[in-house]
Design a protein around this motif. Structure first.
Motif, short mmCIF file in Angstrom:
data_model
loop_
_atom_site.label_atom_id
_atom_site.label_comp_id
_atom_site.label_asym_id
_atom_site.label_seq_id
_atom_site.Cartn_x
_atom_site.Cartn_y
_atom_site.Cartn_z
N LEU A 37 0.85 -1.19 0.00
CA LEU A 37 0.00 0.00 0.00
C LEU A 37 0.88 1.24 0.00
N PRO A 38 0.72 2.14 -0.95
CA PRO A 38 1.57 3.32 -1.01
C PRO A 38 1.40 4.20 0.22
N GLY A 39 2.53 4.61 0.80
CA GLY A 39 2.51 5.49 1.95
C GLY A 39 2.24 4.81 3.27
N CYS A 49 12.88 -6.98 1.25
CA CYS A 49 11.70 -6.23 0.84
C CYS A 49 11.92 -4.72 0.97
N PHE A 50 11.10 -3.99 0.24
CA PHE A 50 10.99 -2.54 0.34
C PHE A 50 12.32 -1.82 0.13
N GLY A 51 13.24 -2.44 -0.61
CA GLY A 51 14.51 -1.78 -0.91
C GLY A 51 14.32 -0.68 -1.94
N ILE A 85 11.26 -12.08 -1.95
CA ILE A 85 11.86 -10.85 -2.47
C ILE A 85 10.70 -9.99 -2.94
N TYR A 86 10.39 -8.96 -2.18
CA TYR A 86 9.08 -8.32 -2.29
C TYR A 86 9.19 -6.80 -2.27
N ALA A 87 8.50 -6.16 -3.21
CA ALA A 87 8.26 -4.71 -3.20
C ALA A 87 9.53 -3.90 -3.17
N ASN A 88 10.59 -4.35 -3.84
CA ASN A 88 11.76 -3.52 -4.03
C ASN A 88 11.56 -2.62 -5.25
N LYS A 89 12.10 -1.42 -5.23
CA LYS A 89 11.85 -0.48 -6.31
C LYS A 89 12.57 -0.86 -7.59
N GLY A 90 13.64 -1.59 -7.50
CA GLY A 90 14.33 -2.07 -8.69
C GLY A 90 13.85 -3.46 -9.07
N ILE A 109 -4.31 -7.03 -11.37
CA ILE A 109 -2.96 -6.54 -11.58
C ILE A 109 -2.89 -5.10 -11.10
N THR A 110 -1.94 -4.81 -10.24
CA THR A 110 -1.75 -3.44 -9.78
C THR A 110 -0.35 -2.93 -10.05
#
Length: 956
Positions: free
Chosen positions: A394-396, A620-622, A642-647, A937-938
């Protein structure tokens, strides 16, 4: 209270004038009086404790503003400790023969000073008897020769600390002595202010300046409330020495040196010191209320199960033969048809459809078209960590880790690890407790099989806090180590011990530096805000690094290189300004069950011969990639989330040889797994940090290669080709797998599902890329795209419900064999101009387009395929009429005839067939049932992700 009817407040006021002996007598009157005496803790007991010239504030020097829990208890502990030196008095006063007739001899008090009985300390000692008290009145006493203590005496300075200065060199030859309230300075002829070889010495409330103190085993010492200014305490083979509430300032070398194994010979004081230590409050943690589950991430390995796929067609249509047809002009656009994008790739225009696939029954169809449905299930990702990391981030929103990922307390870890508990409870060698080391070079130096225990100390503004070498052992509990100019704790040459519950921060080098076969247990520490790495393991260093918080360090949280081989488990490594864990220069290590999150560069960075085992971690969240395998990186990457990394989820260079298996790679901003061929160069280091790392003790370069050893590790099996196997790669922003490589690659038995671009993109592959037994489904564009001049083998895959084509290829010498290509919105297989492809023994079906579409002068061998008719307005096969480069042999075209026609994918059942492909750890967790996915799909990528390198992935 009944006595006189006075109120308690008045009694407390009266009793506040009593001296210590009178308070003791009053407490024996009755229980009411005893409780009344105890109630004076914040008044009279506080006055007695602070007014005593032999001690200081109980929390001096680290927390002088914090009151103790009980002033009475603090005063009691000091009083008992001050009497330790006299415990053997009865044994020395008289012989056994006259013990029945002896009369207790009163201790004499000898006064030294101008106008008193003696003018010098030497003359008083010449007249002293056993256990006499020598009082030095204010002044400076300089002894011209060495003073030898032959009988037990107590030497006390009168007045405030600092009024009595003693310039002398004292050599103790007696069994015990005590020195209190004195300022010691070295004599002109010797730097040693005090030394003993066999007796016990006790220092209380003294200052030592610019000299040395030396204790040799079996001698013992007890030091409390003392200040050491540029003074070196040397302890050699001591069985037990206790330093409590002391301050060490401005040392030019080490403040305390502990050398040699504790002596097996013990003097009389050893047992009393052990009893005193056990009776005093400990800094060991007590049982707390944390109820934490163990971290078990291995159960997240991807599992598979066979399924049955039925195709049911309702309606009738005359058979159609392969012909050259094209969409009619003016046909409906929008959601009814997939539009043709670049290179002929079809892209669905239904952004709100679910990633659970196509729901073709009645969806976007005209009423005059025949209806059909696809009743089969798509292999989707299995839930991980109780489903906590299955949905989109969830963003933010703040990061909420599930309870199973919360760290254990130190007490819980010690209860689980009996060996660690034994180490934490042991007392051997030197005990340093509640001391302050500041503004000097070194804190504590332990060498040559020495033993030392440090509890509740503060080390600050030193070159290093603790250095342990040559088979020595240290126990460090709840110390505060910060602002060291080099590493905080340094271990080498087979050193070991327990480092637990410490706060290590703001150090110029590593918080903990482990080298040369050292093997400590590092447990439940906070290591943070370092100017370089949190923990460095190199030069064949080992160690167990468990349950620590490592965060906000400028370089890697844990850096492993030069054959370092630690076990790293259960740590939280987060918010670092570089990689979470970096494995470099032939580093190894077993890295398991850690939470690695919110780091600026790769969560784990493996390069230049690094070969770790990376298992069951949450990465995660890198702000960059999850796992980076750089030039010549190797190792086993297994069972991680391996989850929700920006790269990218996993970023690999083609010159690396990792084994990436059984991972759950999801919701990363770019590719799920990316393989690139570009080499690292010196110009690629951001911020100009491409220089050689410096891991010397005090800043000098050290070449470690001459000291390295090679050993075989059963956890690491040889890998000659990079292998991506049995992973769940889903909901990533770009392609699930992106390949731009000049070396061979095997992609086996993966679930590649609902990614924001294609399932697999092969942009460059000069050597063979083998893609076998994968489930590729519900991706936003094509299932697989192969660019020109690529060598790819697609075998045994199930390619379902993708929004573009099933497979689109321009490749040279590509092979598409024994795949199920079903239910994709574009063509099942599209062959673009100048491609050279063998299409053999596949089962192909497209609901809305052609089964196989050959565009332009594509060279192809289409042999022994089964091609099902989809939408009635489309033919099964499309090609230009004069293309002789396309050869069709023994294909079977199935068209619907009546409502009762039913086709099933049997003999063999629906692909992929994974039972025979699973091996190793993946097979142990097989048995997952297929699930029909309905999550939308998000994940989106707004552009710019087709770069050929990682995002800030290079380690400092």
């Amino acid at each position: 209270m009944e006595a006189g009817g006075l109120p308690l407040e008045l009694w407390r006021m009266i009793l506040a004038y009593l001296h210590l002996p009178d308070l003791g007598r009053c407490s024996l009157v009755c229980r009411a009086w005893y409780e009344l005496i105890l109630s004076l803790d914040g008044t009279r007991w506080r006055q007695l404790c602070l007014g005593c010239t032999e001690c200081r504030h109980p929390n001096w020097p680290n927390q002088p503003d914090v009151e103790p829990e009980s002033w009475r208890e603090a005063f009691k502990q000091h009083y008992l400790a001050s009497k330790t030196w006299t415990k053997n008095a009865l044994d020395l006063e008289s012989s056994v023969c006259f013990s029945l007739f002896r009369r207790r001899r009163e201790r004499r008090t000898l006064s030294v000073g101008p106008g008193h009985e003696f003018d010098s300390l030497g003359s008083a000692l010449a007249m002293a008897s056993l256990y006499d008290r020598i009082v030095l009145f204010p002044g400076v006493y300089e002894e011209q020769g060495e003073i030898i203590l032959k009988v037990p005496v107590e030497i006390v300075g009168h007045g405030k600390l600092g009024e009595v200065a003693l310039l002398a060199s004292i050599d103790q030859h007696c069994s015990t002595t005590r020195l209190c309230n004195l300022v010691f300075m070295p004599a002109w002829f010797s730097p040693f202010m005090f030394k003993t070889t066999s007796g016990h010495v006790q220092f209380d409330n003294c200052n030592f300046e610019n000299g040395h103190i030396q204790v040799h085993g079996p001698g013992t010492c007890q030091v409390k409330f003392c200040t050491f200014k540029n003074t070196h305490v040397f302890l050699h083979n001591v069985p037990l020495c206790v330093l409590e509430n002391c301050e060490f300032v401005g040392s030019e070398n080490n403040s305390v040196t502990v050398e040699g194994h504790p002596s097996a010979d013990k003097n009389w004081a050893y047992k009393y010191l052990v009893g005193l230590i056990k009776s005093s409050p400990s800094v060991l943690p007590t049982e707390d209320s944390d109820s934490l589950m163990s971290l078990d991430l291995e159960s997240r390995d991807q599992a598979w199960s066979p399924r049955t796929c039925d195709i049911v067609i309702e309606g009738s249509q005359s058979p159609t033969s392969p012909a050259s047809t094209s969409p009619k002009p003016g046909s409906k656009a929008g959601s009814q048809e997939a539009e043709v994008g670049s290179d002929g790739e079809r892209v669905a225009q239904t952004p709100d459809s679910s990633d659970g696939g196509l729901s073709p029954s009645g969806e976007d169809e005209d009423e005059d078209q025949l209806t059909y449905r696809l009743s089969y299930q798509v292999q989707g990702p299995r839930p991980v960590l109780g489903g906590s990391f299955l949905g989109p981030p969830l963003p933010g929103a703040s990061i909420q880790l599930p309870s199973c990922l919360v760290l254990n307390s130190l007490q819980q870890e010690l209860q689980k690890d009996k060996e660690a508990m034994a180490l934490a409870s042991s007392v051997q060698g030197c005990l340093i407790r509640k001391c302050l080391f500041r503004d000097g070079k070194g804190g504590v130096f332990v060498c040559s099989y020495g033993r030392a225990k440090m509890e509740g100390n503060v080390f600050r503004n030193l070159t290093y806090a603790v250095r342990c070498i040559h088979n020595s052992k240290i126990v460090m509990l709840r110390n505060d180590i910060h602002r060291c100019r080099a590493s905080g704790i340094f271990l080498r040459l087979e050193a070991g011990g327990l480092i637990a519950g410490n706060n290590i921060y703001h150090n110029a080098e590593a918080g903990v530096d482990i080298r040369k076969k050292s093997n400590p247990l590092i447990l439940c520490n906070q290591i943070h805000h370092g100017l370089r790495s949190g923990i460095v393991v190199l030069g064949n260093g080992k160690g167990i690094i468990r349950n620590n918080q490592i965060f906000s360090n400028k370089e890697a949280g844990i850096y492993i290189l030069y054959h370092g081989n630690p076990v790293v488990s259960g740590n939280h490594i987060f918010k670092g300004r570089a990689a979470g864990i970096a494995v470099n220069e032939n580093g190894k290590g077993l890295i398991t069950e850690n939470v690695i999150r919110e780091n600026q560069w790769g969560g784990v960075d493996i390069r230049r011969g690094g070969v770790p085992v990376l298992r069951s971690n949450l990465i995660c969240f890198g702000y960059s990639d999850g796992v980076v395998v750089g030039d010549e990186g190797k190792g086993l990457i297994e069972g991680n989330t391996i989850y929700a990394n920006k790269g990218c989820g996993v970023w690999m260079m083609s010159s690396s040889l990792p084994h990436v298996t059984s991972n759950h790679v999801s919701y990363n901003g770019l590719y799920g797994v990316a393989v690139f061929s570009q080499k690292d160069g010196s110009g690629e280091f951001p911020g100009g940090h491409g220089v050689q790392e410096n891991f010397s003790e005090d800043g000098d370069a050290v070449l470690w290669e001459t000291e390295l050893e090679k050993d075989d590790d059963p956890l690491r099996r040889p890998v000659t080709t990079a292998l991506v196997e049995s992973n769940s790669i889903n909901h990533n922003g770009a392609s699930g797998l992106y390949v731009q490589s000049s070396e061979a690659l095997h992609v086996l038995t993966n679930v590649i599902h609902a990614n924001g671009d294609r399932g697999i993109t092969v942009a460059q592959s000069s050597q063979l890329t083998r893609v076998a037994n994968n489930s590729i489904s519900c991706n936003r564009q094509s299932g697989v795209k192969v660019e020109a001049q690529c060598k790819v083998e697609l075998r045994g895959n199930g390619i379902y419900d993708n929004r573009g084509h099933g497979i689109i290829t321009k490749g040279d010498s590509s092979v598409v064999i024994e795949n199920d290509i079903i239910g994709n919105r574009g063509s099942g297989l599209q062959l673009l101009p100048r491609s050279d492809t063998k299409v053999i023994k596949n089962r192909i079906h497209s609901f809305r387009a052609y089964g196989i579409a050959v565009r332009g002068r594509a060279k192809a061998l289409v042999q022994e395929n089964i091609i099902f008719q989809g939408k009635t307005s489309k033919t099964i096969f499309q090609q230009i009429s004069n293309n002789r480069e396309c050869v069709l042999q023994n294909n079977k075209f199935l068209v619907f005839k009546k409502k009762s026609d039913t086709w099933r994918l049997v003999n063999p059942p629906a692909r992929p067939h994974l039972e025979s492909s699973l091996r190793g750890p993946s097979a142990a967790h097989s048995g997952q049932k297929g699930t029909a996915m309905a999550t939308r799909i998000t994940a989106r990528v707004e552009g710019g992700y087709h770069s050929n390198r990682s995002v800030f992935c290079t380690i400092l």
